[in-house]
Design a protein around this motif. Structure first.
Motif, mmCIF file in Angstrom:
data_model
loop_
_atom_site.group_PDB
_atom_site.id
_atom_site.type_symbol
_atom_site.label_atom_id
_atom_site.label_comp_id
_atom_site.label_asym_id
_atom_site.label_seq_id
_atom_site.Cartn_x
_atom_site.Cartn_y
_atom_site.Cartn_z
ATOM 1 N N GLU A 71 6.609 3.483 -11.801
ATOM 2 C CA GLU A 71 5.724 4.204 -10.881
ATOM 3 C C GLU A 71 4.396 3.474 -10.670
ATOM 4 O O GLU A 71 3.822 3.498 -9.584
ATOM 5 C CB GLU A 71 5.488 5.659 -11.319
ATOM 6 C CG GLU A 71 4.875 5.833 -12.689
ATOM 7 C CD GLU A 71 5.865 5.899 -13.846
ATOM 8 O OE1 GLU A 71 5.465 6.402 -14.910
ATOM 9 O OE2 GLU A 71 7.017 5.454 -13.705
ATOM 10 N N HIS A 72 3.918 2.778 -11.683
ATOM 11 C CA HIS A 72 2.674 2.014 -11.544
ATOM 12 C C HIS A 72 2.883 0.814 -10.621
ATOM 13 O O HIS A 72 2.063 0.543 -9.738
ATOM 14 C CB HIS A 72 2.189 1.565 -12.923
ATOM 15 C CG HIS A 72 0.852 0.917 -12.910
ATOM 16 N ND1 HIS A 72 0.679 -0.414 -13.177
ATOM 17 C CD2 HIS A 72 -0.391 1.415 -12.667
ATOM 18 C CE1 HIS A 72 -0.610 -0.714 -13.092
ATOM 19 N NE2 HIS A 72 -1.280 0.375 -12.779
ATOM 20 N N LEU A 73 3.977 0.113 -10.821
ATOM 21 C CA LEU A 73 4.288 -1.038 -9.966
ATOM 22 C C LEU A 73 4.455 -0.599 -8.514
ATOM 23 O O LEU A 73 3.989 -1.278 -7.594
ATOM 24 C CB LEU A 73 5.547 -1.744 -10.467
ATOM 25 C CG LEU A 73 5.432 -2.390 -11.852
ATOM 26 C CD1 LEU A 73 6.776 -2.939 -12.292
ATOM 27 C CD2 LEU A 73 4.375 -3.465 -11.867
ATOM 28 N N GLN A 74 5.089 0.554 -8.289
ATOM 29 C CA GLN A 74 5.284 1.068 -6.938
ATOM 30 C C GLN A 74 3.956 1.422 -6.273
ATOM 31 O O GLN A 74 3.748 1.149 -5.088
ATOM 32 C CB GLN A 74 6.212 2.286 -6.954
ATOM 33 C CG GLN A 74 6.569 2.807 -5.573
ATOM 34 C CD GLN A 74 7.290 1.774 -4.713
ATOM 35 O OE1 GLN A 74 8.046 0.953 -5.199
ATOM 36 N NE2 GLN A 74 7.020 1.798 -3.427
ATOM 37 N N GLN A 75 3.037 2.003 -7.035
ATOM 38 C CA GLN A 75 1.704 2.332 -6.496
ATOM 39 C C GLN A 75 1.006 1.070 -5.988
ATOM 40 O O GLN A 75 0.390 1.076 -4.926
ATOM 41 C CB GLN A 75 0.836 2.984 -7.570
ATOM 42 C CG GLN A 75 1.205 4.384 -7.917
ATOM 43 C CD GLN A 75 0.414 4.882 -9.134
ATOM 44 O OE1 GLN A 75 -0.285 4.122 -9.801
ATOM 45 N NE2 GLN A 75 0.545 6.168 -9.415
ATOM 46 N N HIS A 76 1.122 -0.004 -6.749
ATOM 47 C CA HIS A 76 0.483 -1.254 -6.339
ATOM 48 C C HIS A 76 1.167 -1.846 -5.109
ATOM 49 O O HIS A 76 0.500 -2.368 -4.218
ATOM 50 C CB HIS A 76 0.464 -2.259 -7.492
ATOM 51 C CG HIS A 76 -0.654 -2.001 -8.441
ATOM 52 N ND1 HIS A 76 -1.889 -2.587 -8.309
ATOM 53 C CD2 HIS A 76 -0.740 -1.193 -9.523
ATOM 54 C CE1 HIS A 76 -2.679 -2.156 -9.265
ATOM 55 N NE2 HIS A 76 -2.002 -1.311 -10.022
ATOM 56 N N ARG A 77 2.489 -1.759 -5.054
ATOM 57 C CA ARG A 77 3.204 -2.255 -3.866
ATOM 58 C C ARG A 77 2.745 -1.506 -2.621
ATOM 59 O O ARG A 77 2.494 -2.110 -1.579
ATOM 60 C CB ARG A 77 4.716 -2.089 -4.044
ATOM 61 C CG ARG A 77 5.343 -3.174 -4.863
ATOM 62 C CD ARG A 77 6.868 -3.061 -4.856
ATOM 63 N NE ARG A 77 7.362 -3.529 -6.127
ATOM 64 C CZ ARG A 77 7.812 -2.761 -7.109
ATOM 65 N NH1 ARG A 77 7.897 -1.465 -6.972
ATOM 66 N NH2 ARG A 77 8.218 -3.287 -8.240
ATOM 67 N N GLU A 78 2.662 -0.195 -2.708
ATOM 68 C CA GLU A 78 2.241 0.638 -1.580
ATOM 69 C C GLU A 78 0.818 0.300 -1.155
ATOM 70 O O GLU A 78 0.520 0.207 0.033
ATOM 71 C CB GLU A 78 2.337 2.124 -1.938
ATOM 72 C CG GLU A 78 3.752 2.621 -2.125
ATOM 73 C CD GLU A 78 4.590 2.549 -0.864
ATOM 74 O OE1 GLU A 78 4.056 2.823 0.231
ATOM 75 O OE2 GLU A 78 5.785 2.215 -0.962
#
Length: 102
Positions: A71-78
């Protein structure tokens, strides 16, 4: 033991949004068994807001595991995907890690 601090200098108009983010991050860290403590410090100037996330971990690998959660990696991608349409509220980011010697 390992201590991580990350300082974010944020535009004034992003204060509430970033405050919500840091509350979620602190809660997420505290859910981890190997996170010994986590808190957010705040200061405000005429032009910006400063948030300092400070967390203490069993070791550096434990902190890195928290960073690498999906979820942290996804937040950064977004956040990086929409940079042109939605400019960042973060003016500066400074991260430092420390090993506790005694």
């Amino acid at each position: 033991m390992y201590v991580q601090s990350v300082t974010f200098v944020v535009k004034k108009e992003g204060k509430e949004r970033f405050e919500e983010k840091t509350k979620k991050d602190v809660a997420s860290m505290l859910e981890r068994e190997d996170c010994l403590s986590s808190e957010c410090w705040f200061a405000e100037t005429k032009d910006s807001c400063e948030f300092v996330l400070v967390s203490k971990w069993q070791d550096k690998k434990a902190f890195q595991a928290w960073l690498k959660r999906p979820e942290h990696l996804q937040q950064h991608r977004e956040a990086h995907k929409n940079k042109e349409a939605k400019p960042s509220i973060v003016l500066e980011k400074i991260g430092k890690g420390y090993t506790i010697l005694s």
